[in-house]
Design a protein around this motif. Structure first.
Motif, short mmCIF file in Angstrom:
data_model
loop_
_atom_site.label_atom_id
_atom_site.label_comp_id
_atom_site.label_asym_id
_atom_site.label_seq_id
_atom_site.Cartn_x
_atom_site.Cartn_y
_atom_site.Cartn_z
N VAL A 64 0.94 -1.11 0.25
CA VAL A 64 -0.08 -0.18 0.17
C VAL A 64 0.95 1.31 -0.07
CG1 VAL A 64 -2.09 -1.20 1.02
CG2 VAL A 64 -0.30 -0.03 2.57
N LEU A 65 2.02 1.39 0.66
CA LEU A 65 2.80 2.37 0.63
C LEU A 65 3.46 2.74 -0.87
CD1 LEU A 65 4.75 2.11 4.25
CD2 LEU A 65 2.93 3.77 3.32
N GLY A 66 3.77 1.47 -1.39
CA GLY A 66 4.35 1.61 -2.81
C GLY A 66 3.12 2.13 -3.69
N MET A 67 1.70 1.90 -3.61
CA MET A 67 0.74 2.41 -4.17
C MET A 67 0.84 4.10 -3.91
SD MET A 67 -2.51 0.08 -3.96
CE MET A 67 -2.45 -1.63 -4.76
N TYR A 68 1.07 4.28 -2.79
CA TYR A 68 0.98 5.83 -2.37
C TYR A 68 2.29 6.28 -3.11
CZ TYR A 68 1.34 9.37 1.09
OH TYR A 68 1.31 10.76 1.87
N VAL A 69 3.36 5.85 -2.91
CA VAL A 69 4.30 6.83 -3.50
C VAL A 69 4.29 6.79 -5.13
CG1 VAL A 69 6.84 6.35 -4.12
CG2 VAL A 69 6.03 6.12 -1.84
#
Length: 476
Positions: free
Chosen positions: A372-377
């Motif tokens: 999810v943090l990868g999606m955010y970035v």
């Protein structure tokens, strides 16, 4: 929508001093369409099986169902047709944006927003530092309801006048107006231009999940209030410590007289009442009756006509304001259609599922928090190139929605990564019309704004990351 003239903005120093030039958003999207066409030659064609989820009614991909299909490369001469097909496929969203833009112009033209801002300013002018959270909250309402963004520049002079009268500076006044709208736009509780569009693409009930977005709004408002208050107190104690001290010396005798601003009239009170009742009705419609694009468009159209008549507009005046609002929002509406062209090319070339399958295989073994943090970035980086919230939703959500299904991330959380990635960085990008327009009106240099804002941006990004992790943990 706002009444600031294009000539005024064009002639202000911040635009002349900014040497950063990005290609037009349309050009970027056309390049993405051409890249998508090239991928149809380079990437093996494949598809997932899809079924309807009996619980939610959403169309979802079947896990481990990916299989190869015959290649269907998209030639260069087929690209223009794909663009047209994208506009046709996204027609419901495009016309929804036109209608909402037209209706919000009718509301803006009544002068209600200016009158409310002036009334709040006059009422709390002698209350000291409390004016900062009050103004932030006031303009956040505009952000999370009508998607107030670039038009906020019209209210910057009011914020500056109030800030200076209290011993603060132009930077404080600009921040408490623009950052309030930015926080509201990002939280997007009832914002049809970011959360609304993203949820429509992801087949999630319109404006659902509002409770967590409400908490995000409150946290962002508190963090932003504390940050601006600390700066404002420092300036009041020592004006030389202000980032825009030179500007304050130059503008010492030039200020807006708050007493000359419009006062609240009967039509303003009626407009506020109707809008509040209307949005309550909207929440009931989407939560209890399952309203979608058609019903929402009809609702906003009715709301605009009622507001117009309450302001003693004739039918021609209502139509004229509606057309102006629809014209002003044309850029955002067409971005959605063009961005849909990227998806059309990927789908016709049978490439989109191959891309999703590859991404799922790459990140599927990673911890959910990293995913999810990868999606955010990813969404934050994309915002540098596609500053339109509606355009970015139309470009990224068709890819991230099936990806989230495959890796076990809820669609609501995926939408959250989009809205935070889209909204938080808008206040530092030199391609942002809201930012550069506000700086032009305030005469603040871009580098001065960056010096002031970048620590707060880091705070915002961390807050966004924390809420995304929470959303993933609770399966929001």
């Amino acid at each position: 929508m706002s009444k600031v003239s294009a000539e005024t903005i064009k002639n202000e120093p911040p635009f002349k001093k900014s040497k950063i030039k990005m290609p037009h958003t349309f050009v970027i999207i056309i390049c993405m369409i051409l890249v998508a066409a090239a991928l149809s030659y380079l990437v093996p064609a494949g598809e997932f099986d899809r079924v309807e989820d009996k619980k939610t009614g959403n169309t979802v991909v079947v896990e481990n169902s990916y299989h190869s299909v015959e290649n269907n490369p998209i030639g260069i001469f087929e690209v223009p047709l794909a663009i047209v097909h994208g506009l046709i496929d996204a027609s419901d969203t495009v016309f929804f944006i036109f209608i909402v833009g037209g209706v919000f112009q009718i509301i803006n033209s009544t002068g209600t927003i200016e009158a409310v801002a002036a009334r709040v300013g006059k009422t709390f002018m002698n209350q000291g530092i409390v004016i900062i959270p009050i103004f932030l909250t006031l303009f956040s309402i505009g952000g999370f309801t009508i998607g107030m963004s670039a038009e906020v520049m019209a209210f910057v002079p009011i914020g500056i006048a109030i800030a200076r009268s209290l011993g603060y500076d132009a930077l404080t006044g600009t921040a408490m107006v623009t950052l309030g709208a930015a926080v509201g736009f990002t939280a997007g509780l009832l914002n049809p231009f970011n959360v609304g569009i993203a949820q429509a693409i992801a087949e999630v009930p319109m404006f659902s999940g509002m409770w967590l977005r409400g908490i995000i709004l409150v946290v962002l408002l508190i963090a932003t209030s504390i940050y601006i208050i600390r700066y404002a107190k420092k300036v009041k104690k020592n004006p030389h410590a202000g980032i825009v001290y030179d500007l304050e010396k130059e503008e010492k005798h030039e200020n807006l007289d708050i007493s000359t601003l419009s006062s609240m009239k009967l039509n303003h009170y009626l407009t506020i009442f109707v809008v509040l009742i209307g949005f309550s009705f909207l929440i009931w419609g989407v939560s209890k009756k399952g309203w979608w694009m058609e019903e929402l468009a009809a609702f906003f159209l009715t709301l605009g006509v009622i507001v117009g008549f309450l302001s003693k507009y004739g039918p021609s005046k209502i139509a004229s304001e509606f057309v102006q609002g629809a014209r002003d929002i044309t850029f955002g509406a067409f971005i959605v259609g063009l961005a849909k062209g990227v998806v059309v090319v990927l789908e016709q070339g049978h490439v989109i599922d191959t891309v999703v399958n590859g991404l799922a295989a790459t990140v599927g073994h990673l911890p959910s928090s990293i995913q999810v943090l990868g999606m955010y970035v990813f969404q934050t980086i994309m915002n540098v190139f596609i500053t339109s919230g509606t355009g970015m939703a139309a470009t990224t959500m068709p890819i991230l929605t099936p990806l989230s299904d495959l890796i076990g991330v809820t669609r609501q959380t995926t939408i959250l990564t989009y809205q935070l990635g889209d909204g938080l960085s808008n206040c530092i990008l030199p391609t942002s019309a809201m930012l550069m327009g506000s700086l032009a009106v305030s005469k603040i240099k871009y580098q001065e704004w960056v010096k002031f804002f970048w620590p707060l941006l880091l705070i915002w990004i961390v807050i966004g990351a924390v809420f995304i992790l929470i959303a993933d943990f609770i399966k929001y």
